[in-house]
Scaffold this active site. Structure first.
Site, PDB file in Angstrom:
ATOM      1  N   LYS A   1       0.825  -1.213   0.000  1.00 44.71           N
ATOM      2  CA  LYS A   1       0.000   0.000   0.000  1.00 44.71           C
ATOM      3  C   LYS A   1       0.858   1.262   0.000  1.00 44.71           C
ATOM      4  CE  LYS A   1      -4.245  -2.029   1.477  1.00 44.71           C
ATOM      5  NZ  LYS A   1      -3.799  -3.401   1.806  1.00 44.71           N
TER       6      LYS A   1
HETATM    7  C1  LIG Z   1      -4.450  -4.530   1.144  1.00 41.75           C
HETATM    8  C2  LIG Z   1      -3.714  -5.819   1.001  1.00 41.75           C
HETATM    9  C3  LIG Z   1      -4.122  -6.814   0.077  1.00 41.75           C
HETATM   10  C4  LIG Z   1      -5.361  -6.676  -0.782  1.00 41.75           C
HETATM   11  O1  LIG Z   1      -5.231  -5.692  -1.783  1.00 41.75           O
HETATM   12  P1  LIG Z   1      -6.517  -5.129  -2.549  1.00 41.75           P
HETATM   13  O2  LIG Z   1      -6.017  -3.989  -3.362  1.00 41.75           O
HETATM   14  O3  LIG Z   1      -7.482  -4.721  -1.480  1.00 41.75           O
HETATM   15  O4  LIG Z   1      -7.047  -6.239  -3.385  1.00 41.75           O
HETATM   16  C5  LIG Z   1      -3.345  -7.972  -0.022  1.00 41.75           C
HETATM   17  N1  LIG Z   1      -2.264  -8.165   0.747  1.00 41.75           N
HETATM   18  C6  LIG Z   1      -1.843  -7.238   1.659  1.00 41.75           C
HETATM   19  C7  LIG Z   1      -0.657  -7.525   2.483  1.00 41.75           C
HETATM   20  C8  LIG Z   1      -2.551  -6.037   1.806  1.00 41.75           C
HETATM   21  O5  LIG Z   1      -2.138  -5.125   2.711  1.00 41.75           O
END
Ligand SMILES: *Cc1c(COP(=O)(O)O)cnc(C)c1O
Length: 464
Positions: free
Chosen positions: A112
């Protein structure tokens, strides 16, 4: 670039308005009016670029009309200067046709950061030019709060308040939020559950007077700018592995469908993406849909991969809009019907198209632990409980001769309990967070009462 709402009723907006708006006024999500096209010759030239240089090229058409190139170059360079690896997102080979794209070298050890680090700078830039300020409020069960805090800390025109359930987030996750020292960052421990925190945030957004007074805003996963920034690493990885002269498959552990939608967007722009492989845990609404045309809402159950514990994938609406030939009215009808009946109906033709666009896979918790152990034995790599789902997906459904890139969405040290369960050992934090447990914490405990939390936000946001 102009943006349109997936529900067809909200006004068209330019990039800066879309950045600040989040959700469209008709309840839809903003998408580009058309997908910019990149030809093969251009892609071949892009192979020589650094991550930051490539990021500018890929994203520039999306911010065109709002941010001049020279300014954008600066924002991108600042955003990725916080990453610990000089390649930003390095690629590791795990097997003949299997590669790991490490997206966890940012400040909070999860992918993120790739989008949120840029988002913080974009907010400051746009707000500065408009002479406006915003107050960002969000709720977290642990995972996403720290990425939002790291994105906004030190920004001039935004303050951030993150609500988390007191005593109910893991020690790593709490410390990633509470050891950040900045006068525009406020970690609020609420005497309640995650749902209480989320309800309170929703109530603040519903309170029009409060919303206007403090300039309430959010950095959640429906923000278009987050998708935009994630498109970059699909180009980055594919170009390194032979694109545009070769197809590349991607495996994406999926929750809100934001990350994998960015891969779909890259494909629409001309990148030769082969299979887009969607991974889920026991909360398998997406897998049920792609396999059996069964997108029906069930309760969320906690799993070893909490960032994928979702009931409804909010970004799926962006894909649905394309599936329904970009008809806003059809998308609105389908979404309203989905909310009312708990089951989505995209028609037989729609579902068949969706099956061609995505391949889905789900892994239970026991199989996840087993897979962490096996990949450790086979390669020496410790994979976090989200990443391992994509790696397993590639191993079981990859195509011989076609490189599959598994997106490593988190560093294993972010989920120590699961790793301990699998391997009987605690994964070490990377050097830049090695002293996390020695840093001093600062947060404020507040009762589960809307009025008090609102009062706190009013009193502590900066006015200039
Ligand atoms: C947020 C997250 C996801 C999921 O990603 P999306 O964009 O919501 O599909 C998967 N793995 C981790 C470690 C995350 O922080």
């Amino acid at each position: 670039m102009q943006y349109i709402s997936t529900r067809g009723e909200a006004p068209k907006l330019g990039f800066d308005d879309v950045l600040l708006a989040g959700l469209a006024t008709d309840g839809g999500l903003y998408v580009p009016e058309s997908w910019p096209q990149v030809d093969a010759e251009t892609m071949r030239r892009w192979r020589a670029l650094s991550y930051q240089e490539l990021a500018v090229e890929v994203m520039l058409p999306f911010v065109e009309g709002s941010i001049p190139r020279a300014d954008f170059v600066e924002l991108v360079n600042r955003a990725y200067s916080t990453f610990q690896h000089s390649a930003v997102a390095p690629i590791k080979q795990l097997d003949t046709d299997l590669y790991l794209l490490e997206l966890f070298h940012g400040p909070t050890l999860a992918f993120k950061d790739c989008a949120l680090q840029l988002l913080g700078h974009l907010f400051d830039y746009v707000l500065e030019r408009r002479n406006e300020r915003v107050t960002i409020v969000g709720a977290t069960s642990g995972d996403t709060g720290s990425a939002a805090i790291e994105a906004i800390k030190g920004r001039k025109r935004a303050d951030i308040f993150i609500l988390f359930p007191e005593g109910r987030v893991s020690p790593v996750q709490q410390r990633q939020m509470t050891t950040v020292q900045a006068d525009n960052v406020h970690a609020l421990a609420i005497e309640g559950t995650f749902d209480d925190c989320q309800d309170m945030v929703k109530a603040m957004f519903a309170d029009a007077e409060f919303r206007g007074e403090v300039g309430l805003s959010a950095v959640n996963s429906i923000n278009w700018a987050r998708i935009m920034a994630q498109i970059v690493y699909y180009f980055w990885a594919a170009l390194r592995l032979g694109a545009p002269d070769r197809e590349i498959d991607f495996c994406v552990p999926t929750g809100n469908f934001g990350n994998v939608f960015a891969g779909y967007a890259a494909k629409q722009m001309g990148l030769p993406v082969g299979q887009l492989m969607v991974g889920s845990n026991r909360n398998d609404i997406l897998t049920r849909f792609f396999e059996n045309d069964d997108m029906s809402i069930q309760g969320v159950e906690p799993s070893l991969s909490p960032s994928m514990d979702i009931q409804i994938s909010s970004n799926f609406e962006r894909y649905l809009f394309d599936l329904l030939d970009r008809s806003g009215s059809a998308t609105a009808r389908t979404m309203v019907d989905f909310r009312a009946t708990g089951r989505m109906n995209v028609g037989q033709g729609g579902w068949e198209q969706a099956k061609r666009d995505f391949h889905a896979f789900a892994l239970s918790d026991p199989k996840c632990l087993d897979a962490i152990r096996r990949w450790r034995e086979k390669t020496g790599e410790v994979l976090d409980p989200h990443t391992v789902i994509g790696v397993e997906h590639a191993a079981q459904f990859g195509r011989p001769g076609v490189p599959a890139v598994a997106l490593a969405t988190a560093h294993p040290a972010k989920f120590p309990a699961a790793i301990e369960q699998a391997l009987d050992q605690t994964p070490a934090l990377p050097a830049h967070l090695g002293d996390l447990y020695e840093r001093s914490e600062s947060f404020t405990s507040l009762p589960n009462q809307l009025k008090e939390v609102q009062q706190y936000v009013r009193a502590h946001r900066r006015q200039s």
